[in-house]
Design an enzyme around this catalytic site. Structure first.
Site, PDB file in Angstrom:
ATOM      1  N   SER A 114     -10.526  -3.347   5.650  1.00  9.58           N
ATOM      2  CA  SER A 114      -8.981  -2.835   5.442  1.00  9.58           C
ATOM      3  C   SER A 114      -8.366  -2.358   6.765  1.00  9.58           C
ATOM      4  O   SER A 114      -8.990  -2.106   8.007  1.00  9.58           O
ATOM      5  CB  SER A 114      -9.165  -1.465   4.815  1.00  9.58           C
ATOM      6  OG  SER A 114      -8.001  -0.775   4.783  1.00  9.58           O
ATOM      7  N   THR A 134       0.911  -1.206  -0.016  1.00 11.62           N
ATOM      8  CA  THR A 134      -0.121   0.119   0.063  1.00 11.62           C
ATOM      9  C   THR A 134       0.950   1.176  -0.050  1.00 11.62           C
ATOM     10  O   THR A 134       2.073   1.191   0.149  1.00 11.62           O
ATOM     11  CB  THR A 134      -0.929  -0.081   1.292  1.00 11.62           C
ATOM     12  OG1 THR A 134      -1.656  -1.325   1.248  1.00 11.62           O
ATOM     13  CG2 THR A 134      -1.523   1.012   1.394  1.00 11.62           C
TER      14      THR A 134
END
Ligand code: GLY
Length: 579
Positions: free
Chosen positions: A456, A385
């Protein structure tokens, strides 16, 4: 108005490391803002800190040319989609926090949820077997999310296309690969035989390894970005780009349909708000698990009274790990997309709940994870990420984390469109009801469904004191994100470190199950006695010891002077650019 003239774009290309080979001098009238790689940058007017020098420069140029932090964030995000392809993206999703300073009371903080969604066809057991990369691709949210940010919080001094075109130009003209990108590409290209389009787009023509100084050009991606710049998000969700995504899905057995793309919406949600030692913490709500877990841990730390002079004692680290263990157990039990079930947010982040959790911590001995919550077990974390932080001259702050899930997602490049798709649906619990010791969880809140957002760990945060925004931070790293952000925050707010020290300090990770502490190698090197003390208390130390955990690009604002300190995390190749 078209602010990014061709010469300004060329000045970006020429101003970044090694990009002098573009052969054209920067426009004399627009000196580029200073950039510091892996270092701290002090600035008065605005700063962007991201993993990539080129992208930080693109964002800082927008600030310098009169854009606000949201304009700069949009331009930075598109630039990262070109220059940091392992996680920067248009084929993935993410979360953006926007903090507006207020003259009275608390800042107004907004949250844009542009997380990917499960295509309509997805059922709870769709991923129970061995899903392919194509099947794991969720409906991307990034383009819609960035457009929502621009429309809702941008200055409008910059038209949408002015913020997309710098990225398109960089992709078209090529840019110089630095050491961090070379390492990232070489790692992604290893074990990529099954993905010929990925190898064609991101491999070197002669098949050799990338090295610093090489040049990467991405013509298909450039064309897609030009189309998005000209036609807006409709191009991505209903236009030619949408057709190419659907064709890619049909040829590879993926699930995203034209309807899924057309129906995708970013969501504006209320951030979660908590307090810690006089600071106000604005954190992302579900479908992020990060905000709740962060506030749970901070609440426990208040109860447990961490001692500023004892940061690396075994006792302090034990306390931090035990808080992680308990927060991650709650995460597994309760958290998922709030549009598909009730998440008891207020109860979970209450001080009472933290007191109850903290009361179960034995100060001398590790609790077993099964004792904390004997009903389930979690899989190992994974995924990459990227996070960037932006603050502008008016104190408007953006904390943005976005992702393709794993590095380069599932390595599926949409043919003739040149961008990578996420494999985010791997963040759903794969097998309903099947929770076992081998690292799988099957609890209901995060089971897969059409239209649902997978849980998430992304935790972009904005922190205020006495109504003024003072800190912006976040990180990549799968589930380690939550613990990285927590450690940066407590290092700064509870242990009195400077932001530079707070970001540099070695990190560790405990996620309840597997029941072990994973420490950065530097922690083992610098604090061996601490690890021995933890083992004596009954903790298992994971032998893998990664060289890095997370990449927390952060900004601090001095509330008295407004001076900005951009801290680029050194762990990959981060850069702060500002003026
Ligand atoms: N893909 C990492 C996360 O969303 O937590």
């Amino acid at each position: 108005m078209f602010r990014f003239t061709y010469s300004v774009v060329l000045s970006i290309l020429a101003s970044v490391a090694g990009c002098a080979s573009s052969g054209r001098p920067p426009a004399a009238s627009v000196p580029p803002p200073p950039v510091r790689s892996g270092q701290t940058l002090d600035a008065q007017h605005g700063v962007v800190v991201s993993v990539c020098r080129i992208a930080s420069t693109v964002g800082a140029n927008v600030l310098r040319d009169g854009g606000n932090a949201v304009d700069a964030a949009v331009a930075t995000a598109f630039a990262l989609a070109v220059t940091w392809p392992e996680a920067g993206n248009i084929g993935g999703g993410g979360f953006m926090m926007v903090g507006e300073p207020s003259r009275v009371g608390q800042p107004a903080v907004h949250f844009i949820d542009y997380r990917e969604t499960g295509p309509a066809e997805v059922k709870a057991d769709t991923f129970a077997g061995k899903p392919t990369s194509h099947q794991l691709a969720g409906t991307p949210g990034t383009v819609r999310g960035l457009f929502t940010a621009h429309q809702t919080y941008g200055t409008k001094r910059f038209a949408w296309k002015d913020l997309v075109l710098p990225a398109a130009k960089i992709a078209e003209e090529g840019f110089v690969v630095d050491a961090a990108l070379a390492a990232s590409l070489n790692s992604g290209l290893a074990r990529s035989e099954a993905f010929p389009e990925f190898r064609r787009v991101y491999g070197k023509v002669d098949g050799s390894a990338w090295k610093a100084g090489d040049r990467l050009t991405l013509p298909d991606l450039a064309a897609t970005l030009h189309a998005i710049a000209e036609r807006g998000p409709g191009e991505f969700y209903e236009g030619e780009t949408a057709s190419r995504i659907v064709a890619e899905m049909q040829s590879g057995g993926g699930l995203i349909s034209a309807g899924d793309l057309k129906n995708y919406r970013a969501r504006l949600r209320e951030p979660i708000v908590g307090t810690f030692k006089g600071y106000t913490i604005f954190a992302p709500p579900p479908p992020s698990s990060g905000g709740i877990a962060l506030l749970q841990m901070l609440n426990m730390f208040e109860t447990l009274d961490l001692r500023a002079d004892q940061r690396w004692s075994a006792s302090t680290v034990h306390t931090i790990v035990e808080a992680m263990r308990r927060a991650f157990a709650d995460r597994a039990r309760y958290l998922g997309d709030p549009d598909y079930g009730t998440v008891p947010v207020a109860e979970l982040v209450s001080k009472d709940h933290a007191r109850q959790l903290a009361s179960t911590i034995d100060p001398l001995k590790a609790t077993s994870s099964e004792q904390v919550a004997p009903w389930a077990q979690l899989s190992e974390t994974g995924g990459q990420t990227t996070h960037f932080s932006v603050v502008d001259v008016n104190g408007l702050a953006v904390s943005n984390t976005y992702t393709l899930e794993q590095s380069f997602g599932g390595k599926v490049v949409v043919r003739r469109a040149g961008f990578l798709l996420n494999n985010e649906l791997g963040d759903f619990n794969p097998r309903p009801g099947q929770t076992n010791r081998n690292g799988q969880i099957g609890t209901p809140p995060n089971l897969a469904a059409g239209g649902k957002r997978p849980l998430s760990s992304m935790t972009p945060v904005i922190i205020a004191r006495n109504g003024k925004i003072v800190l912006v931070t976040g990180s990549p790293g799968g589930r380690t994100i939550i613990n990285t952000v927590t450690q940066v925050v407590v290092n700064r707010l509870a242990f009195g470190m400077s932001l530079r020290q707070a970001v540099d300090a070695p990190r560790l990770h405990h996620q309840w199950l597997p029941d072990g502490i994973r420490v950065e190698r530097s922690l083992a090197e610098q604090h061996l006695q601490t690890l021995e003390g933890l083992k004596a208390m009954g903790h298992a130390i994971d032998a893998t010891m990664p060289s890095r955990q997370g990449d927390a690009h952060s900004i601090e604002i001095d509330p008295a002077t407004g001076r900005l300190t951009g801290v680029a995390d050194k762990r990959i190749g981060g850069s702060a650019a500002g003026y």
